[in-house]
Design a protein around this motif. Sequence first.
Motif, PDB file in Angstrom:
ATOM      1  N   UNK A 322       0.871  -1.171   0.000  1.00  0.00           N
ATOM      2  CA  UNK A 322       0.000   0.000   0.000  1.00  0.00           C
ATOM      3  C   UNK A 322       0.909   1.223   0.000  1.00  0.00           C
ATOM      4  N   UNK A 323       0.959   1.902  -1.134  1.00  0.00           N
ATOM      5  CA  UNK A 323       1.876   3.034  -1.310  1.00  0.00           C
ATOM      6  C   UNK A 323       1.195   4.333  -0.916  1.00  0.00           C
ATOM      7  N   UNK A 324       1.861   5.075  -0.045  1.00  0.00           N
ATOM      8  CA  UNK A 324       1.357   6.390   0.332  1.00  0.00           C
ATOM      9  C   UNK A 324       1.779   7.396  -0.730  1.00  0.00           C
ATOM     10  N   UNK A 325       0.786   7.987  -1.390  1.00  0.00           N
ATOM     11  CA  UNK A 325       1.068   8.915  -2.479  1.00  0.00           C
ATOM     12  C   UNK A 325       1.375  10.302  -1.930  1.00  0.00           C
ATOM     13  N   UNK A 326       1.926  11.157  -2.756  1.00  0.00           N
ATOM     14  CA  UNK A 326       2.170  12.537  -2.303  1.00  0.00           C
ATOM     15  C   UNK A 326       0.875  13.209  -1.855  1.00  0.00           C
ATOM     16  N   UNK A 327       1.016  14.211  -0.998  1.00  0.00           N
ATOM     17  CA  UNK A 327      -0.148  14.891  -0.431  1.00  0.00           C
ATOM     18  C   UNK A 327      -0.990  15.539  -1.525  1.00  0.00           C
ATOM     19  N   UNK A 328      -2.314  15.428  -1.361  1.00  0.00           N
ATOM     20  CA  UNK A 328      -3.268  16.053  -2.284  1.00  0.00           C
ATOM     21  C   UNK A 328      -4.021  17.139  -1.530  1.00  0.00           C
ATOM     22  N   UNK A 329      -3.878  18.363  -1.957  1.00  0.00           N
ATOM     23  CA  UNK A 329      -4.556  19.473  -1.310  1.00  0.00           C
ATOM     24  C   UNK A 329      -5.994  19.592  -1.804  1.00  0.00           C
ATOM     25  N   UNK A 330      -6.827  20.243  -0.977  1.00  0.00           N
ATOM     26  CA  UNK A 330      -8.235  20.480  -1.319  1.00  0.00           C
ATOM     27  C   UNK A 330      -8.924  19.194  -1.745  1.00  0.00           C
TER      28      UNK A 330
END
Length: 416
Positions: A322-330
């Motif tokens: 389970x890969x944590x992706x880069x942060x997604x804003x809004x």
Amino acid sequence: MGKRLLPLLVVALGIGMFVLLQVTRTPPPAVDVAERAWPVSTVEVSLGTHHSHVSLYGEVVAPGRVTITAPLPGRIAERPVMEGSRVEAGDLLVALDDEDIQPVVVQAEAELARIEAELEAQHVRFASDTEVLTRENELLANARQQVERMRSLVRRNLASRAELDQYENDIARAEVTRLTRQGELNQQPARVAELEAQRAAARAQLNEARRDAERARAHAEFAAIVTELAVAPGDRVREGDALLDIIPLQGMEVRARVSADLEPELLEALAASSALVAHDSQGNRYRLRGMAGVGDPAGTEAIFTSDRPPLWLRPGKLVTLSLERPATEASLAVPHDALYGNDLLYIVEESRLLPLPVTYVGEIPGPDGSPWALVKGSELVDGQRVVTTHLPNAVDGLAVEPVPVDSGARESEDAP
């Protein structure tokens, strides 16, 4: 004639009575059909920054895998390890018989000693020939003076011509001997260079023999797992034959193929030195090291490493990450039931459904630990109410009735 008219009169009388009843009946009361409002659960939109997760399916590989080969032909004397044995740095893996190794070393040492002795003899010979040449030059100078005196005697008829010829022949022979010795001395640098080259080659062969003798007792250079055993004690092997493999515990990687649309996102994160982390089903942590240098139309392999790999990790095993992706804003996290397809939510406005297009980003753990969908959209605004009850007949404008969250699950069972 009267009998023929009687049935017609009866029929006409019946029709008249039916018309009279229809005209004089009381009209039924009007029925108002109320539109049904479907009970639905909702959540309030509160946009924020989230890290979504994406599931990847990878295979464990060991790029640091080492194959131990036989440095020399010989017989296997020791092999203290077994298939699957875990070894530490310095542990003995396999050893050839010393009786097959030592003669090679002794022969190389003897060859080097012979060449060094020949080189020393050449230096001694050069010194000796140099001294002899000095003496020969002195004797030749004296002989030439004697010939000059003899020629003077011959001119005065005090000596015979035959005696003069004998002296001149002796000088000529001495000159040939001197030139020969001088030629030998002139060749000294070339002979020394040749012997020194032979000595260098002999030293290299000796070093190689000693190195092979050391490698004939193969030790683990790192903590590893033994696999691919190909020999047993007593087997005879040839130079270059594979004996066994070892797999480093710290060098294993998980390679998982990522889709073409996810690849640019991971490459940007790597270029920005952002640490992307993945976890397996047991919670073990893996770090994205990079992307494979070659891809295909289906995507490219992402390479994951672990600082503390689990003991069960073995090459060839399949691992779900389970890969944590880069942060997604809004972005907004909602239950999967709230999504229609992967690009549509419904919000409630004035007790009616209103469709709202969104973009699916990935998954994120929900409040209860179950996976929720992470979405984003230009029309999402804080304070909106998103329907989380999945309605199979959801359409734009459908009447709904929001219910409290705690009764949403029960009410959703009544949904069509």
